[in-house]
Design an enzyme around this catalytic site. Structure first.
Site, mmCIF file in Angstrom:
data_model
loop_
_atom_site.group_PDB
_atom_site.id
_atom_site.type_symbol
_atom_site.label_atom_id
_atom_site.label_comp_id
_atom_site.label_asym_id
_atom_site.label_seq_id
_atom_site.Cartn_x
_atom_site.Cartn_y
_atom_site.Cartn_z
ATOM 1 C CD1 TRP A 47 -3.104 1.217 0.597
ATOM 2 C CD2 TRP A 47 -1.677 2.442 1.812
ATOM 3 N NE1 TRP A 47 -3.672 2.467 0.789
ATOM 4 C CE2 TRP A 47 -2.810 3.233 1.544
ATOM 5 C CE3 TRP A 47 -0.648 2.994 2.561
ATOM 6 C CZ2 TRP A 47 -2.941 4.537 1.999
ATOM 7 C CZ3 TRP A 47 -0.773 4.307 3.010
ATOM 8 C CH2 TRP A 47 -1.924 5.058 2.719
ATOM 9 N N GLY A 66 -5.281 -3.596 -3.504
ATOM 10 C CA GLY A 66 -5.383 -4.065 -2.131
ATOM 11 C C GLY A 66 -5.985 -3.030 -1.196
ATOM 12 C CG ASP A 67 -6.820 1.803 -0.668
ATOM 13 O OD1 ASP A 67 -8.051 2.014 -0.517
ATOM 14 O OD2 ASP A 67 -5.934 2.501 -0.173
ATOM 15 C CG LEU A 68 -11.632 -1.552 2.928
ATOM 16 C CD1 LEU A 68 -12.051 -2.936 2.453
ATOM 17 C CD2 LEU A 68 -11.714 -1.465 4.439
ATOM 18 C CB VAL A 69 -10.990 3.491 -0.075
ATOM 19 C CG1 VAL A 69 -11.769 4.519 -0.852
ATOM 20 C CG2 VAL A 69 -11.071 3.771 1.419
#
Length: 80
Positions: A47, A66-69
């Protein structure tokens, strides 16, 4: 800084001090090699490298999947 963050900053500094990393070298590395070198620094993960590539190196073709947002936004747009 927390102890963990302080250790990460010291390790990043050591990478620059001993030549494993440099501003000039990072700008010329491809994404895969940059990821490999930066993830070798304590406390730096994919990230952080993606954010560095996008905002510091201004690479327009980075998508931090891979960033949740980002994942939530993609799911909202495309279902899932």
């Amino acid at each position: 800084l927390s102890g963990a963050k302080a250790r990460a900053v010291r390790d990043l500094s050591a990478h620059f001090a001993d030549g494993r990393l440099s501003e000039a070298a990072m700008a010329g590395l491809d994404d895969e090699e940059l990821m490999k070198r930066l993830c070798a620094v304590r406390g730096v993960g994919p990230w952080s490298v993606h954010m560095f590539m996008m905002f510091s190196l201004r690479r327009p073709d980075v998508l931090p999947v891979g960033d949740l947002v980002v994942r939530k936004g993609m799911a909202r747009l495309y279902g899932g």
